[in-house]
Design an enzyme around this catalytic site. Structure first.
Site, PDB file in Angstrom:
ATOM      1  N   LYS A 483       0.846  -1.200   0.000  1.00 50.00           N
ATOM      2  CA  LYS A 483       0.000   0.000   0.000  1.00 50.00           C
ATOM      3  C   LYS A 483       0.880   1.248   0.000  1.00 50.00           C
ATOM      4  O   LYS A 483       2.082   1.186   0.259  1.00 50.00           O
ATOM      5  CB  LYS A 483      -0.911  -0.006   1.226  1.00 50.00           C
ATOM      6  CG  LYS A 483      -0.196  -0.023   2.561  1.00 50.00           C
ATOM      7  CD  LYS A 483      -1.172  -0.096   3.709  1.00 50.00           C
ATOM      8  CE  LYS A 483      -0.444  -0.131   5.059  1.00 50.00           C
ATOM      9  NZ  LYS A 483      -1.385  -0.167   6.184  1.00 50.00           N
ATOM     10  N   TYR A 709      16.754  31.382   3.223  1.00 47.20           N
ATOM     11  CA  TYR A 709      15.624  32.234   3.594  1.00 47.20           C
ATOM     12  C   TYR A 709      15.651  32.586   5.083  1.00 47.20           C
ATOM     13  O   TYR A 709      16.020  31.766   5.928  1.00 47.20           O
ATOM     14  CB  TYR A 709      14.304  31.525   3.290  1.00 47.20           C
ATOM     15  CG  TYR A 709      13.975  31.427   1.822  1.00 47.20           C
ATOM     16  CD1 TYR A 709      13.812  32.571   1.037  1.00 47.20           C
ATOM     17  CD2 TYR A 709      13.813  30.187   1.218  1.00 47.20           C
ATOM     18  CE1 TYR A 709      13.502  32.475  -0.303  1.00 47.20           C
ATOM     19  CE2 TYR A 709      13.499  30.073  -0.123  1.00 47.20           C
ATOM     20  CZ  TYR A 709      13.349  31.234  -0.884  1.00 47.20           C
ATOM     21  OH  TYR A 709      13.036  31.135  -2.218  1.00 47.20           O
TER      22      TYR A 709
END
Length: 815
Positions: A483, A709
Site C-alpha cells: 500500500k 531564507y
C-alpha cells in the site's frame, strides 16, 4: 597486521627515513577513503597507468604521517617514509610474509564467474563458526589480493580470498603470495578469454593457484576442466560439483518443479528450498555446500545457512522511462554469461513488448561467427519486438536476429536516429560493453532527470522476506503489504518482483492501488484493506478481494456482487476487532455474522486482525491478550462457518517476536524493507532503500554572512557551504533544517544549515576534506541510516518513506 616500521623494512628490504618505531596496523591505498589515520600508513601505488605519489599530499592532509613510496618528498615535514624499489612488489612481499606467518585455514576462490558471490556466501555461512576474514569487494588482483591478505589478524581462524587474473603468468605470482589449503574453482567462462590463446591455456593458468592446496573443489561440468584437474592434481583430494550426474556433488531432481532442491553429496541427500532456480545460482549453491561439508558443517545447519543467505549486490538497475517504458540498464560489461543474467532479469517483468540494445562483445577470443550465432540464439528466444545492434562486428551478423533489427556504427548514431524515443509501453534492455557508453541511452530514455534518486535494492527485499520466512513453519503463507506505493518505493516494481518470487498475497489500502497493479499485469491475489463504498463494482471488475469489517460494508458489498452478475462465491476477508479499536467485528457480533454470511454468496477467504504494539516489549501482555482474543474469536467463527478460512494476525514485528501465533499466514511490511525495532533482528536484515543526491555548488560564506531564507544561519568564521538539489517538495521536512538533521558526504555527517527550501537545501561541509561539486550526498541509507533520519524528523520510518515525492527518480537495483 601489526608491525613496526622497522619490521616492515626488514621484511621487504626497504629504506626508512624517520621514526622506525612507529606501529602500522593498516595500509591505506586510496586517499579518498581513509577512514582512520591511527597506526595507518598510506602506500603510493605506481602502475603503468597511474602514479599514486600524486595523492601523497592528500593523504598527509587527512592526517597520515607514514608514507610508503618509491620516492621521498622532503617538502613534507614530520613524515616517516618507507622507501621501496617497486610499490606493487613491496605489497606482495609483505602480504606473502604476513599470510605465511598467520595460523589460518584458507580458502582460495578462482574462476571466470561467481567468485565474489561465493566468497560472500561462504563468509555469511562461516563467520559465526570461525573468526573469519575475507577479501573486501572484488579485491582479487595483483594489488587487491595482497591488500586483502594484510587484513588477517591473530584472532582469525579462517580466510576466504578471491584470486583473479586477466593475463598469462599472473597466477604464478599470486600463488607465490597466497597458497590456499582449500582451492575452489568456479565456472570457467569467457571473461578475459581474449588474452589467452585457448581455453586450455586459461584453465591451466587458473588451476595454478591449487599447486600447494590439500583439497581442490571444482565445477566438473566442463570436461576439459575435469580432465586437467585430475591429471595435474591426482595426489590431492578432488571433489567435483555440477549438474552432470558424473560429479560427486550434483542435483538429483528436476529444478523446474516447485519443490525443494535435492543435492546428492557422495550418495548423501541434502534438501533445501530454492526461490531462485537459474543455473548460475544453483551451481554456486552446489559449490557452497561442498565447501561447507569439507569444513564439517552438519547438513541441518547447512540448510539453515542457505535459507539465511543475503544477496550479493551487482550493478543492474531498472528505471522508469518515458512513454510508459521501463529501462533495464546493464551497461557495465558484456560477455555471454552476463548477457544470460540480464535476459533472466528481463523475464521477471510482465510487459508484453520489449526491445534490446546490444553492442559488440569485446575482449572475447573466439570465432566471431560461432559467438554471434550463440548470441542470436539467446536473443531470438526472448521474442523481442525490436533489436538495436551497435558496433561493426555484431552488425555483420544482423541477419541472424529473427526480429525487426537495426544496426548502428556507434551509440551516437543510434541516438541521432531517434528510434528509441519512439518506443512506447515496452521494457528496454540496454546491454553493452563499456567502450560503447550506452549509459548515454539511459539518460535519454529515463522519465525523470532529477539528480536526486531513490535506489531500491530488490534482492535486499527478497533477502528480508526470506529471513522472515525462515522463522515460519513450512506451510505458512505470506502477504506483502504494498500500500501507499509500496511505502514510497514503487508498488508495481516491488509487486512485480514479489510476484516473480511467489508471494502468496499482496495487500493495498485502496482500490485504485489494486487496479493499477492489475492493469500492469499483476495476477497475485490482492486484498483491499480499506474498500470504499463507491469502489465495490471496480473491486469485482478487477478481481480484487475486499476487507469486510462491519455489517454495513458486508451488505453494501453483497448488493454490488448481486448487481454484477457474479455467479460464484466471491472471496472476502473478515476483519476482527481484538483491542486496537479501529475497525472490525467484535465478539458479541460473531453469531449474527456467521448467520449473515451463511445466507450470502460469499466465501470467507481469510479472517484477520491487527496488532497494535507487537514492536513494543513493554506491551507484551497487551499483545498476548490480542492474540488470545483473535485465536478464540477466529476459532469460534470457523466452527460456525463449517469450513476453514486462512487466519492471520502477525505483522513484521509479530513474525519475529510471536512465532507461536503465526496461524496460516503472516503479513510483512516494514520488515520487508529491512527495518526492525529489535536490534538483534536488525543485524539480520539488509538495507533496501538509499536516498541520494549530489552537490550542486560549494561556496565559502564569510564571517557574519547568512545562508538561505530568513537568514536563519550565520557563519561565525569563513565556512564552506554546499547546496544540494533536494528540498521539502522532495519529501524533506522543514523541521530538520537549522542543524537539526544531517546528510552523509564522503562517509561523514554534514549538518543541514538554514531553512530547507522547496527544491534545495544547504549543508556545512567545512569539516569534510576533498569534498567537491558533483560528489554524492546520502540523505539516508548507511550514514545516516533510515532510522536515524526518521529520528531527526521526530517520526517513524513509514512516514519518511511515504513522504518521498513522486518526482524523485526511483532506480531498482538487482544483484
Amino acid at each position: 597486521m601489526n608491525y613496526t616500521v622497522q619490521h616492515i623494512a626488514e621484511i621487504t628490504n626497504a629504506q626508512i627515513i624517520g621514526d622506525k618505531n612507529l606501529l602500522i596496523k593498516n595500509i591505506a591505498y586510496d586517499s579518498r577513503i581513509i577512514y582512520s589515520t591511527k597506526n595507518t600508513a598510506f602506500i603510493a601505488i605506481n602502475t603503468p597507468k597511474n602514479s599514486g605519489e600524486k595523492f601523497i599530499e592528500s593523504a598527509i592532509d587527512r592526517g597520515i604521517n607514514i608514507i610508503i613510496s618509491e620516492h621521498q618528498y622532503p617538502e613534507f615535514e614530520n613524515i616517516t617514509w618507507i622507501i621501496v624499489e617497486n610499490s606493487v612488489e613491496f605489497l606482495q612481499k609483505l602480504a606473502k610474509y604476513h599470510f605465511e606467518n598467520s595460523q589460518l585455514q584458507s580458502i582460495g576462490i578462482t574462476g571466470s564467474n561467481g567468485k565474489t558471490i561465493l566468497k560472500e556466501w561462504l563468509y555469511q555461512c562461516l563467520w559465526n563458526e570461525f573468526p573469519t576474514v575475507k577479501s573486501p569487494k572484488s579485491f582479487n588482483s595483483q594489488i587487491g589480493l595482497p591488500l586483502s591478505l594484510l587484513q588477517i589478524n591473530s584472532s582469525h581462524q579462517l580466510g576466504i580470498f578471491e584470486v583473479g587474473i586477466s593475463k598469462p603468468h599472473e597466477m604464478e605470482k599470486l600463488e607465490n603470495i597466497f597458497h590456499p589449503q582449500i582451492g575452489l574453482l568456479t565456472h570457467i567462462g569467457t571473461a578475459h578469454a581474449a588474452n589467452f590463446s585457448s581455453e586450455e591455456e586459461l584453465i591451466d593458468e587458473k588451476i595454478t593457484l591449487f599447486k600447494n592446496s590439500e583439497v581442490v573443489i571444482y565445477n566438473g561440468d566442463n570436461s576439459l576442466v575435469d580432465q586437467k584437474i585430475k591429471k595435474s592434481y591426482s595426489d590431492k583430494k578432488l571433489i567435483s560439483y555440477g549438474f552432470k550426474k558424473e560429479n560427486q556433488v550434483f542435483i538429483k531432481n528436476n529444478i523446474s518443479k516447485d519443490e525443494n532442491i535435492i543435492v546428492d553429496y557422495f550418495g548423501e541427500e541434502i534438501s533445501f528450498p530454492a526461490h531462485q532456480r537459474d543455473e548460475a545460482t544453483l551451481t554456486n549453491a552446489l559449490a557452497l555446500i561442498t565447501v561447507l561439508k569439507e569444513l564439517n558443517i552438519e547438513n541441518k545447519k547447512i540448510v539453515e545457512k542457505i535459507n539465511l543467505l543475503k544477496a550479493v549486490e551487482m550493478r543492474l538497475e531498472a528505471i522508469e522511462g518515458i512513454k510508459g517504458n521501463i529501462v533495464i540498464n546493464d551497461s557495465f560489461n558484456l560477455d555471454l554469461d552476463s548477457l544470460k543474467t540480464a535476459l533472466q532479469f528481463l523475464n521477471e517483468y510482465n510487459k508484453s513488448k520489449k526491445s534490446l540494445v546490444l553492442t559488440d562483445i569485446v575482449g572475447v577470443n573466439s570465432n566471431a561467427q560461432e559467438l554471434y550465432e550463440e548470441v542470436s540464439e539467446l536473443v531470438n528466444e526472448q521474442h523481442f519486438d525490436s533489436v538495436f545492434l551497435i558496433g561493426d562486428e555484431i552488425s555483420k551478423f544482423s541477419e541472424l536476429f529473427k526480429t525487426k533489427t537495426y544496426t548502428f556504427i556507434d551509440t551516437k548514431e543510434l541516438i541521432e536516429s531517434k528510434h528509441l524515443t519512439e518506443l512506447e509501453n515496452q521494457i528496454i534492455l540496454l546491454k553493452g560493453a563499456r567502450k560503447f557508453e550506452i549509459e548515454k541511452l539511459k539518460d535519454i530514455l529515463e522519465l525523470r532527470k532529477h539528480d536526486t534518486v531513490l535506489e531500491v535494492n530488490l534482492n535486499a527485499i527478497l533477502h528480508n522476506i526470506n529471513y522472515h520466512k525462515s522463522l515460519l513453519k513450512p506451510g505458512t503463507k505470506m502477504m506483502a503489504m504494498v500500500k501507499a506505493n509500496a511505502y514510497g518505493l514503487g508498488s508495481y516494481e516491488v509487486s512485480e518482483f514479489l510476484q516473480h518470487h511467489h508471494i502468496d498475497y499482496l495487500g493495498v489500502a485502496y482500490v485504485d492501488e489494486g487496479v493499477e497493479l492489475r492493469k500492469k499485469g499483476i495476477t497475485t491475489p490482492i486484498i483491499v484493506m480499506n474498500p470504499e463504498q463507491h469502489s465495490y463494482q471496480t473491486i469485482i471488475e478487477y478481481n480484487l478481494e475486499p476487507e469486510i469489517y462491519s455489517f454495513r460494508v458486508l451488505e453494501l458489498f453483497y448488493e454490488a456482487v448481486q448487481k454484477s452478475g457474479y455467479d460464484k462465491k466471491y472471496p472476502i476477508h473478515i476483519k476482527l476487532e481484538t483491542g486496537m479499536h479501529r475497525l472490525g467485528f467484535k465478539d458479541f457480533e460473531l453469531n449474527q455474522l456467521s448467520e449473515t454470511l451463511s445466507q450470502k454468496n460469499v466465501k470467507v477467504q481469510s479472517m484477520f486482525s491487527h496488532l497494535s504494539s507487537s514492536d513494543m516489549p513493554e506491551e507484551k501482555e497487551f499483545t498476548l491478550k490480542q492474540l488470545e482474543v483473535f485465536d478464540k474469536n477466529s476459532s469460534y467463527l470457523t466452527e460456525k462457518l463449517g469450513y476453514t478460512p486462512i487466519r492471520h494476525i502477525l505483522n513484521s514485528a509479530g513474525i519475529t517476536s510471536y512465532k507461536d501465533h503465526q496461524h496460516d499466514m503472516v503479513r510483512i511490511g516494514i520488515g520487508m524493507l529491512g527495518e526492525s525495532a529489535d536490534p538483534e533482528i536488525q543485524k539480520q536484515l539488509q538495507s533496501v532503500v538509499s536516498f541520494k543526491t549530489v552537490i550542486s555548488q560549494i561556496s565559502t560564506v564569510e564571517n557574519g554572512e547568512s545562508v538561505g531564507y530568513s537568514r536563519r544561519y550565520k557563519a561565525d568564521h569563513p565556512t564552506r557551504i554546499a547546496t544540494i538539489p533536494v528540498g521539502y517538495a522532495d519529501g524533506i521536512p522543514r523541521l530538520i533544517g537549522n542543524q537539526v538533521g544531517n546528510v552523509g558526504v564522503n562517509k561523514t555527517l554534514a549538518p543541514i544549515v538554514g531553512n530547507i527550501c522547496m527544491d534545495m537545501m544547504m549543508i556545512n561541509v567545512d569539516h569534510i576534506p576533498n569534498v567537491k561539486e558533483g560528489d554524492m550526498v546520502t540523505v539516508f541509507n548507511a550514514k545516516p541510516s533510515l532510522k536515524e533520519f526518521a529520528g531527526y524528523c521526530k517520526t517513524i520510518t513509514y512516514e519518511v518513506l511515504t513522504s518521498i515525492s513522486p518526482r524523485v527518480k526511483r532506480i531498482y537495483i538487482k544483484d
